[in-house]
Scaffold this active site. Structure first.
Site, short mmCIF file in Angstrom:
data_model
loop_
_atom_site.label_atom_id
_atom_site.label_comp_id
_atom_site.label_asym_id
_atom_site.label_seq_id
_atom_site.Cartn_x
_atom_site.Cartn_y
_atom_site.Cartn_z
N ASN A 1 0.87 -1.17 0.00
CA ASN A 1 0.00 0.00 0.00
C ASN A 1 0.91 1.22 0.00
O ASN A 1 1.52 1.55 1.02
CB ASN A 1 -0.92 -0.01 1.23
CG ASN A 1 -1.85 1.20 1.27
OD1 ASN A 1 -1.46 2.32 0.93
ND2 ASN A 1 -3.08 1.00 1.71
N GLU B 1 -3.88 1.82 -2.97
CA GLU B 1 -4.05 3.22 -2.61
C GLU B 1 -3.10 4.12 -3.41
O GLU B 1 -2.39 4.96 -2.87
CB GLU B 1 -3.85 3.41 -1.09
CG GLU B 1 -4.74 4.49 -0.53
CD GLU B 1 -4.73 4.59 0.98
OE1 GLU B 1 -5.29 5.59 1.48
OE2 GLU B 1 -4.20 3.70 1.68
N ASP C 1 -3.79 -4.98 0.70
CA ASP C 1 -4.14 -4.41 2.00
C ASP C 1 -5.55 -4.88 2.32
O ASP C 1 -6.52 -4.37 1.79
CB ASP C 1 -4.05 -2.89 1.93
CG ASP C 1 -4.50 -2.21 3.22
OD1 ASP C 1 -4.86 -2.93 4.18
OD2 ASP C 1 -4.51 -0.97 3.27
N ASN D 1 -6.97 -4.74 5.32
CA ASN D 1 -7.58 -4.05 6.44
C ASN D 1 -8.23 -5.04 7.40
O ASN D 1 -9.32 -4.82 7.92
CB ASN D 1 -8.58 -3.00 5.97
CG ASN D 1 -7.93 -1.66 5.66
OD1 ASN D 1 -7.14 -1.15 6.46
ND2 ASN D 1 -8.24 -1.09 4.50
N ASP E 1 -1.48 -6.45 5.74
CA ASP E 1 -1.16 -6.65 4.32
C ASP E 1 -0.78 -8.11 4.12
O ASP E 1 0.17 -8.60 4.73
CB ASP E 1 -0.02 -5.72 3.90
CG ASP E 1 -0.36 -4.26 4.17
OD1 ASP E 1 -0.93 -3.62 3.27
OD2 ASP E 1 -0.07 -3.78 5.29
N ASP F 1 2.65 4.56 5.34
CA ASP F 1 2.46 3.95 6.65
C ASP F 1 2.42 2.42 6.57
O ASP F 1 2.37 1.74 7.59
CB ASP F 1 1.21 4.49 7.35
CG ASP F 1 0.02 4.68 6.42
OD1 ASP F 1 0.08 4.24 5.25
OD2 ASP F 1 -0.99 5.28 6.85
N HIS F 2 2.47 1.87 5.35
CA HIS F 2 2.60 0.43 5.11
C HIS F 2 4.00 0.14 4.55
O HIS F 2 4.66 1.03 4.01
CB HIS F 2 1.58 -0.06 4.08
CG HIS F 2 0.16 0.11 4.47
ND1 HIS F 2 -0.68 -0.94 4.78
CD2 HIS F 2 -0.62 1.23 4.55
CE1 HIS F 2 -1.89 -0.48 5.05
NE2 HIS F 2 -1.87 0.83 4.90
#
Length: 261
Positions: A7, A34, A151, A153, A222, A251-252
């Site tokens: 991501n 993303e 990802d 989530n 992930d 942030d990933h």
């Protein structure tokens, strides 16, 4: 063959880091999520200059997925089947020729679903997961190597986060979310990372807030989910967490698998 999911949290903002990582890590197929870019605005020239073919399924400002590959796919399918009214760009599938047949690789960006009491967002997440399960069941019938990378989530288990209490009311960790993920596993899909290690404190996401990275207060959301035909070829996995320490990071971080294709 090295296959990765990442991501990127805005491909234009992180194109330099992406190109550096591609040169350092040398993945054969990359599933990005993303990308936050329309198809025509994706910075493909920089990536193509490194020897990658680019396929995107984007939209303006948010969401968006992409496949980068050293080989050109034979077929590309955009959008998760099951709801013709869903306009969010969250799914792309590539079909690649490999020794002995074909390899299917999907890049997916599963809805976050928060706040979990929202009457729209969390039900949409669960419906999307049900559609993914139906898609996966259909593809499993082909008995081909299939990798559902992205990802999700979803925090699958309590040891996939630093502090389960922090997440107990979050859409990523609710019982319904984890049950939907288990239904995918029950079809026969293997979590690649957990197939290769039982180590705790393996995370792929650290929030930008509250010093999460410095405190290693992360979560593992992930995933590379593998059909039996793909898991038979799995050799090793890696979470390339050093990328989180780079300048202007996502942030990933990338999650990668080495396969014997």
């Amino acid at each position: 063959m090295k296959i990765a999911t990442w991501n990127i949290n805005g491909v234009k903002a992180r194109i330099e880091s992406l190109c550096q990582w591609l040169q350092d890590s040398q993945p054969d197929i990359v599933c990005l999520q993303e990308i936050k870019s329309v198809d025509e605005g994706f910075p493909r020239l920089e990536i193509e200059a490194l020897g990658y073919h680019v396929e995107t399924h984007g939209q303006k400002g948010f969401n968006g997925v992409a496949l980068l590959s050293k080989m050109k796919p034979d077929e590309v399918n955009r959008g998760l089947p099951g709801d013709d009214t869903d306009e969010q760009a969250r799914f792309i599938e590539g079909v690649f020729s490999v020794e002995g047949g074909v390899l299917r690789v999907c890049s997916l960006y599963l809805p976050n679903g928060n706040p979990s009491d929202d009457p729209v967002k969390y039900p949409y997440k669960l419906r999307w997961m049900a559609r993914l399960e139906a898609f996966a069941r259909d593809r499993m019938a082909l008995e081909e190597p299939l990798i559902l990378a992205g990802d999700y989530n979803v925090i699958p288990e309590p040891f996939d986060c630093r502090d389960p209490k922090q997440w107990e009311n979050d859409a990523l960790f609710l019982p319904q979310t984890r049950a939907a993920f288990r239904r995918l596993e029950n079809l026969g899909f293997i979590d690649a990372v957990r197939a290769t290690t039982d180590d705790a404190k393996l995370y792929s996401f650290w929030d930008y807030q509250a010093g999460a990275w410095q405190k290693n207060n992360g979560i593992r959301i992930d995933h590379l989910m593998l059909s039996p035909e793909a898991s038979d070829r799995l050799r090793s996995t890696s979470i390339e967490k050093h990328v989180r320490a780079w300048e202007k990071p996502s942030d990933h971080v990338p999650v990668t698998g080495i396969f014997g294709f």
